[in-house]
Design an enzyme around this catalytic site. Structure first.
Site, short mmCIF file in Angstrom:
data_model
loop_
_atom_site.label_atom_id
_atom_site.label_comp_id
_atom_site.label_asym_id
_atom_site.label_seq_id
_atom_site.Cartn_x
_atom_site.Cartn_y
_atom_site.Cartn_z
N ASP A 177 -50.41 25.73 2.03
CA ASP A 177 -49.25 25.00 2.54
C ASP A 177 -49.38 23.53 2.15
O ASP A 177 -50.41 22.89 2.42
CB ASP A 177 -49.19 25.13 4.07
CG ASP A 177 -47.88 24.61 4.63
OD1 ASP A 177 -46.92 25.39 4.70
OD2 ASP A 177 -47.82 23.42 4.99
N ILE A 178 -48.36 23.00 1.50
CA ILE A 178 -48.38 21.59 1.09
C ILE A 178 -48.24 20.71 2.33
O ILE A 178 -47.31 20.89 3.13
CB ILE A 178 -47.27 21.31 0.06
CG1 ILE A 178 -47.54 22.10 -1.22
CG2 ILE A 178 -47.18 19.81 -0.24
CD1 ILE A 178 -46.47 22.00 -2.27
N ASN A 185 -39.98 15.04 1.49
CA ASN A 185 -38.52 15.14 1.31
C ASN A 185 -37.79 13.94 1.93
O ASN A 185 -36.87 13.39 1.34
CB ASN A 185 -38.00 16.43 1.93
CG ASN A 185 -38.19 17.64 1.03
OD1 ASN A 185 -38.29 17.51 -0.18
ND2 ASN A 185 -38.27 18.81 1.63
N ASP A 194 -38.70 19.06 -4.73
CA ASP A 194 -38.66 20.17 -5.70
C ASP A 194 -39.68 19.95 -6.81
O ASP A 194 -40.34 20.89 -7.26
CB ASP A 194 -37.26 20.30 -6.30
CG ASP A 194 -36.25 20.88 -5.33
OD1 ASP A 194 -36.66 21.34 -4.23
OD2 ASP A 194 -35.05 20.88 -5.65
N GLU A 220 -42.54 25.58 1.65
CA GLU A 220 -43.63 24.89 0.97
C GLU A 220 -44.93 25.68 1.07
O GLU A 220 -46.01 25.14 0.88
CB GLU A 220 -43.83 23.49 1.56
CG GLU A 220 -44.32 23.45 2.98
CD GLU A 220 -43.21 23.45 4.03
OE1 GLU A 220 -43.47 23.01 5.16
OE2 GLU A 220 -42.09 23.91 3.73
#
Length: 303
Positions: A177-178, A185, A194, A220
């Site tokens: 998971d980022i 964002n 993106d 993500e």
């Protein structure tokens, strides 16, 4: 709760209808098929030989209601030797195969991006075969990152579990998971987000040896299946992935974005972890251990 994958699959049967085959002229029309984002996926747009203006303005011939698309973003025109796309000075650019362009001739299979909207280009030759190939890609891969999708990942993992059970071999799964993706964002914008997702897949793919399977399983969140690997062995690979992301910021056209990833690793056990859902849940559990311990780290069972 309806997942993105479920929503996607429900839309496909009603969205896909192959247009009439083009006439046999020196240059017959090609098509665009929408592959991202999920809304409108699979929609076919025929290039009828006239100039097609792409943009957000209601007066253009191909309207895309997306703030990342300029009012008059690009044009696509058919010439005797093929279809050409030209950027019209858009803010976020027109991209073909992840390269920003001014004008370029389109080739079969090209990925064309206007802002946040991504399409496959199907040439007039072998249109039907290309169409079905695009359908298969849409059903099995994520349109943005080109990693596999959750559905493909789960089905492949189920097959690999049966193989590991039959042969008595190891199998591990990572959930990745980022970190602070919403903040990325909010700070740099969704197009930058993106770019982070796409660059993450590019870096991970460059590390893998070929037997592993990478998938985008959520916004993500990514899954990685690692056959013939124990949890400690998979954790070494996870650490390589983590350091690859943390060591170099993601560069966009306007920003340098520091990015980290948290990773949980679980190993298949014939006596305990006997299902796909259980194995993913165990990897998810370790992912949240890594998150709660401060992020940017790898967690796995050392027992």
């Amino acid at each position: 709760m309806i997942t993105i994958t479920q929503q996607f699959e429900e839309m496909l049967p009603t969205r896909f209808s192959l247009p009439a085959m083009p006439d046999s002229t020196p240059h017959s029309r090609g098509c665009l098929v929408r592959i991202y984002p999920i809304e409108g996926v699979g929609k076919l747009i025929s290039l009828d030989g006239n100039e097609l203006i792409v943009g957000r303005d209601s007066a253009v011939s191909m309207q895309l209601n997306d703030d990342s698309v300029s009012r008059r973003h690009a044009k696509i025109e058919s010439q005797p030797d093929g279809d050409f796309v030209t950027d019209l000075g858009s803010t976020n650019g027109t991209w073909v195969n992840d390269r920003r362009i001014t004008v370029v001739q389109l080739r079969a299979g090209d990925r064309v991006r206007f802002g946040n909207q991504i399409f496959d280009y199907l040439s007039a030759s072998s249109l039907e075969a290309q169409y079905h190939e695009s359908v298969y890609r849409i059903m099995t891969t994520d349109g943005l990152t080109q990693a596999h999708n959750r559905r493909f990942f789960v089905e492949a993992l189920d097959r690999e579990i049966m193989r590991a059970r039959r042969r008595g071999t190891s199998l591990s799964v990572m959930m990745m998971d980022i970190d602070h993706f919403k903040l990325i964002n909010d700070t740099w914008g969704h197009l930058a987000g993106d770019s982070v997702l796409t660059e993450f897949v590019r870096r991970v793919s460059g590390i893998l040896h070929g037997d592993e399977l990478l998938a985008r399983v959520g916004g993500e969140e990514f899954g990685l299946m690692v056959p013939d690997a124990s949890a400690p062995e998979a954790a070494q690979l996870a650490e390589t992935i983590r350091s690859s992301l943390a060591g170099t910021p993601v560069l966009t056209e306007t920003s340098s974005i520091p990015v980290t990833v948290s990773i949980g690793v679980a190993e298949y056990s014939i006596s305990v972890t006997d299902t796909v859902s259980h194995l993913i849940q165990e990897a998810d559990r370790h992912l949240y251990v890594a998150k709660n311990a401060g992020r940017n780290q790898v967690s796995f069972s050392r027992s």
